[in-house]
Design an enzyme around this catalytic site. Structure first.
Site, PDB file in Angstrom:
ATOM      1  CE1 TYR A   1     -56.508 -29.663  64.498  1.00 60.32           C
ATOM      2  CE2 TYR A   1     -56.935 -27.954  66.126  1.00 60.32           C
ATOM      3  CZ  TYR A   1     -56.069 -28.859  65.531  1.00 60.32           C
ATOM      4  OH  TYR A   1     -54.772 -28.949  65.963  1.00 60.32           O
TER       5      TYR A   1
ATOM      6  CG  ASP B   1     -62.016 -22.361  63.533  1.00 59.72           C
ATOM      7  OD1 ASP B   1     -61.515 -21.629  62.654  1.00 59.72           O
ATOM      8  OD2 ASP B   1     -61.344 -23.209  64.149  1.00 59.72           O
TER       9      ASP B   1
ATOM     10  CE  LYS C   1     -53.521 -24.485  60.925  1.00 57.92           C
ATOM     11  NZ  LYS C   1     -53.704 -24.081  62.328  1.00 57.92           N
TER      12      LYS C   1
ATOM     13  NE  ARG D   1     -49.203 -10.854  81.897  1.00 55.03           N
ATOM     14  CZ  ARG D   1     -50.100 -10.402  82.782  1.00 55.03           C
ATOM     15  NH1 ARG D   1     -51.397 -10.555  82.553  1.00 55.03           N
ATOM     16  NH2 ARG D   1     -49.717  -9.813  83.892  1.00 55.03           N
TER      17      ARG D   1
END
Length: 375
Positions: free
Chosen positions: A92, A164, A189, A39
């Site tokens: 988005y 973004d 993506k 982590r």
């Protein structure tokens, strides 16, 4: 004889071991030189972050569990309860929902800015405004922002610019070079490119912001897994080749759809009549990306007939894979918006978003021809 792997191995482990207490203390003195717990850091996760950081010309980056966690991290770098965030109106739907449904619960105020006002923020900035969030190419209407001008407007108001860059990728545009403070990607993506990873990444212009982003990701448990990091790094190796083919194919399909009598509008920056075509050409170094939208008649049955008529383009609520796919903003990516918001943005019943893959463009056009003939 020493043997070294050509490809970084997958460090599929949750923890790392130490020889003794001295080794443990050495880690805490220089954590960047070793690993403790996945982590906190893992060779695969760090490799992905470093690779994207190099592509975006940043000062540091951190990989995250998804594009949404990347957006959350970027906002939290600058914001806390009582602060104010501006957001481009065309964005988005998941980003809008995160801001309005979750961050408002944490005491962060949100205001949406119409695209026409993105270069003049005076009437929107408040004393507690910390940043503005925008996309390089907007989802799903393909509006292209002049990032240098937006950055100038932000600097004049003393606020940060978070961009973004998912639709463009650093092959097309590098927002940090145009004045952005943080860039985020849904690695799911284009960066990974094969529809088999869920991931995000945050890249910062300043080292301190990159370190703060890493701190947030570790504390909130937003870290990406080693295996998905490894897959995404593999995908990055073909990014430039893929983006070029995505762009070439998208222009061919947009040109075809533009002349089709059953298509009323096509939204693609590569078309010469797109409102920001010249800007997109300059800012994108002659590449326009693989995403486009187009409008059919505003009838659900017309859309259904079109979808059922396709053979090689699946209907899927995502984008940017090597295989072309279609999506439906009204019912998927922008479902969380109010009817009034969707109507204002032009997200109607007949709007289709097309993610153009790297297949033979002639085959894709033939598939569209067959589907359009069915309506």
């Amino acid at each position: 004889m020493s043997i070294s792997p050509k490809v970084t191995p997958i460090y599929q482990t949750s923890v790392f071991t130490f020889e003794d207490l001295n080794a443990l203390e050495a880690y805490f003195e220089q954590p960047s030189q070793s690993y403790l717990y996945s982590r906190n850091g893992n060779p695969n996760t760090d490799e992905l972050a470093q690779e994207v950081n190099q592509l975006e010309k940043g000062s540091g980056a951190v990989a995250t569990s998804s594009g949404m966690s990347a957006i959350l991290t970027a906002v939290l770098v600058y914001c806390q309860a009582g602060d104010h965030v501006l957001c481009a109106e065309e964005i988005y739907g998941g980003s809008a929902a995160l801001l309005t449904q979750e961050l408002t619960r944490m005491g962060v105020q949100i205001t949406f800015v119409p695209m026409a006002d993105m270069y003049r923020l005076d009437s929107y900035v408040q004393p507690n405004t910390k940043l503005i969030l925008a996309e390089t190419i907007s989802n799903p209407m393909m509006t292209v922002l002049d990032l240098a001008k937006v950055a100038q407007a932000c600097q004049a108001q003393g606020i940060k610019l978070v961009v973004d860059n998912t639709f463009a990728s650093p092959v097309i545009t590098r927002p940090l070079e145009l004045g952005a403070d943080i860039v985020i990607h849904s690695v799911t993506k284009y960066l990974s490119g094969h529809s088999d990873v869920t991931a995000g990444v945050v890249i910062a212009k300043d080292t301190a912001d990159a370190q703060r982003a890493k701190q947030i990701v570790v504390a909130w448990g937003l870290t990406l897994s080693p295996f998905e990091s490894w897959l995404a790094s593999r995908g990055l190796k073909t990014l430039k080749l893929r983006i070029r083919q995505h762009s070439e194919n998208a222009l061919a399909l947009a040109t075809y759809l533009k002349q089709h009598p059953k298509v009323s509008e096509v939204f693609y920056p590569g078309l010469s009549d797109h409102p920001q075509h010249a800007l997109a050409a300059a800012q994108g170094h002659g590449l326009f990306g693989g995403m486009l939208s187009f409008r059919l008649a505003d009838e659900a049955e017309t859309v259904n007939r079109f979808m059922r008529g396709l053979t090689h383009m699946p209907f899927a609520p995502s984008l940017a894979g090597v295989v072309s796919s279609i999506s439906y903003p009204l019912g998927t990516s922008h479902r969380a918006l109010t009817p009034e918001q969707r109507e204002k943005l032009g997200i109607t019943v007949g709007l289709i978003r097309l993610s153009v893959g790297i297949e033979d463009a002639e085959d894709l056009i033939a598939d569209l021809e067959k589907a359009l003939a069915a309506i």
